[in-house]
Design a protein around this motif. Sequence first.
Motif, PDB file in Angstrom:
ATOM      1  N   SER A 193      49.843  70.003 123.362  1.00 18.04           N
ATOM      2  CA  SER A 193      49.835  68.555 123.399  1.00 18.04           C
ATOM      3  C   SER A 193      48.848  68.073 124.439  1.00 18.04           C
ATOM      4  N   SER A 194      48.137  66.979 124.128  1.00 18.71           N
ATOM      5  CA  SER A 194      47.111  66.483 125.039  1.00 18.71           C
ATOM      6  C   SER A 194      47.697  65.954 126.339  1.00 18.71           C
ATOM      7  N   CYS A 195      48.954  65.443 126.325  1.00 18.06           N
ATOM      8  CA  CYS A 195      49.546  64.869 127.540  1.00 18.06           C
ATOM      9  C   CYS A 195      50.131  65.930 128.458  1.00 18.06           C
ATOM     10  N   GLN A 196      50.445  67.094 127.944  1.00 21.23           N
ATOM     11  CA  GLN A 196      51.015  68.207 128.730  1.00 21.23           C
ATOM     12  C   GLN A 196      52.372  67.855 129.362  1.00 21.23           C
ATOM     13  N   GLU A 197      53.028  66.817 128.814  1.00 21.65           N
ATOM     14  CA  GLU A 197      54.272  66.363 129.432  1.00 21.65           C
ATOM     15  C   GLU A 197      55.508  66.617 128.578  1.00 21.65           C
ATOM     16  N   ALA A 198      55.341  67.003 127.320  1.00 27.13           N
ATOM     17  CA  ALA A 198      56.472  67.216 126.419  1.00 27.13           C
ATOM     18  C   ALA A 198      56.148  68.369 125.483  1.00 27.13           C
TER      19      ALA A 198
ATOM     20  N   TRP B 137      51.053  68.562 118.822  1.00 27.83           N
ATOM     21  CA  TRP B 137      51.265  67.424 119.704  1.00 27.83           C
ATOM     22  C   TRP B 137      52.754  67.234 119.981  1.00 27.83           C
ATOM     23  N   CYS B 138      53.021  66.521 121.061  1.00 24.38           N
ATOM     24  CA  CYS B 138      54.388  66.068 121.294  1.00 24.38           C
ATOM     25  C   CYS B 138      54.620  64.818 120.464  1.00 24.38           C
TER      26      CYS B 138
ATOM     27  N   SER C  84      55.254  61.685 121.315  1.00 24.99           N
ATOM     28  CA  SER C  84      54.528  60.502 121.761  1.00 24.99           C
ATOM     29  C   SER C  84      53.058  60.570 121.368  1.00 24.99           C
ATOM     30  N   CYS C  85      52.460  61.712 121.540  1.00 26.22           N
ATOM     31  CA  CYS C  85      51.036  61.860 121.224  1.00 26.22           C
ATOM     32  C   CYS C  85      50.769  61.794 119.728  1.00 26.22           C
TER      33      CYS C  85
END
Length: 497
Positions: free
Chosen positions: A2-7, A22-23, A25-26
């Motif tokens: 995932s691009s955000c690396q948060e989920a 992706w997660c 959100s992304c």
Amino acid sequence: MSSCQEAPALYRCEDCFGPSLWCQSCVVSNHARNPLHRIKEWNGKFFDRITLKGLGLHVQLGHEVSDRCIRPELSSNDNFVIVDCHGIHEVALNYCACETGETKTTQLLWAWWLPSTVSDPQSAATFAVLEQYHLLSFESKVSAYGFYHSLVRQSDNTGATPIRDRYQAFMRMVREWQHLRMLKRAGRGHDPEGLAAMQPGQCANLPDDWDRVPAKKNDKADPSLGRGWQFFIEDQQFKAHLAEHVDEPQEKSTCSSHNAVNDVDTKSAKGLSATGVGAIDCARHNMKLPNGFNMDYLVFSALKGTPLKHLFISYDIACQWHKKLWNRMPRLAEDLHFNTTDKVIQFLVPKFHLPAHIDTCHTSFSFNFMKGVGHTNREAIERGCANINPVSSSTKAMGPGSRRDTLDDHFADWNWKKVVSLGLLLSRKMKEAVSEHKAHRVILEQLESTLATETLAVYKAEIEEWENDRNNPNPFESKVKSKLCKSPDDSTADMLA
């Protein structure tokens, strides 16, 4: 990843480029401009189908994707369905209810989505899927039913997830698309007089109550969207004409036993609304003429107002049909009457069909002996039949209006392909004609050199006299009768003598 690396990256897109994960959100934010992509979620064992709606994506109409609407209005019941090339999609759809907002229909059209109805639509089809089906129906003759259900399987080939059935809505949108494309091709979209100025054979118009037509299959419940303004003739006037002459007997054929003549009054055909479809084609270019489908009535409908001064009318049974044709014309509606005083009209039989006729027809109705027709064979309409016959698998289950509109659409596409390829076709034929002319000229000169000059002159004069006046003796008829080719009244013994 995932691009955000948060989920956790549990989601992948079947339609985006590359195998990125992706997660939640992304995947939602990345698909704001692609709300009809197919998403799958890793459930611990395999990737399972999930919708962008289920992940929280809301499609906002009436604004740019990056803009926020201050008065979003959720589509009623929140069950909007989009038919697209990738399948059938349930979407969470918001209209713009701002004071400057357009109608719901307009907002959908700005997104290139054709709504299924003009009042509170619950479904739409993308322009892309409508164009895809339109071209497939022309080239492969696929039925709308088969095409739609292939989209259902493309959405979920397991059958485990119920998909809202929008087949009837899809059929309605297909008809609207066909109609709009016809108007576009005819250049009617920007006519200053609008659709009210339409004339028979020009194009088509929508009845005022088209969006309230019930799902029944008769002319009242399923009217044609084009009222005689394309290839089929105007239906009500035609049926009124038939009603006036329904009890008139058909004269029997004096040629071969043509079924089209002799079987017209049989019980199996009596009273049917249709036993087939007739057509008027240009023999030279194989183009369909307007108002030329549905034989007296459609011929006069197709030729009404024609500027042509010399007409060759070819028909499989022209030897029988043309008899008393001008005597029958006054029975038709006055606007179909055809002025013959300033025209030369001659009747012929297509070359493939001619051998089935009696000997007299072989010379009197032959293209080979007719001045001005070149090497036309007039079997072009048969080639058109080969193109249109596969559509019967779809049209046989349609109501009368849908059937006429669908066939009109296919005939228009046939003409369109002819028009766009005419330059190359005529160029090729011209090159062939030049070389063939040289070869045939040599053959003709060799043949004429074997005849006496006086004999050749007499023969040419007889041909020209017959060409100018068909009441003169036909020089192509054999002047010597074979004992094996006597009339049917001769006895078998005489024929074998």
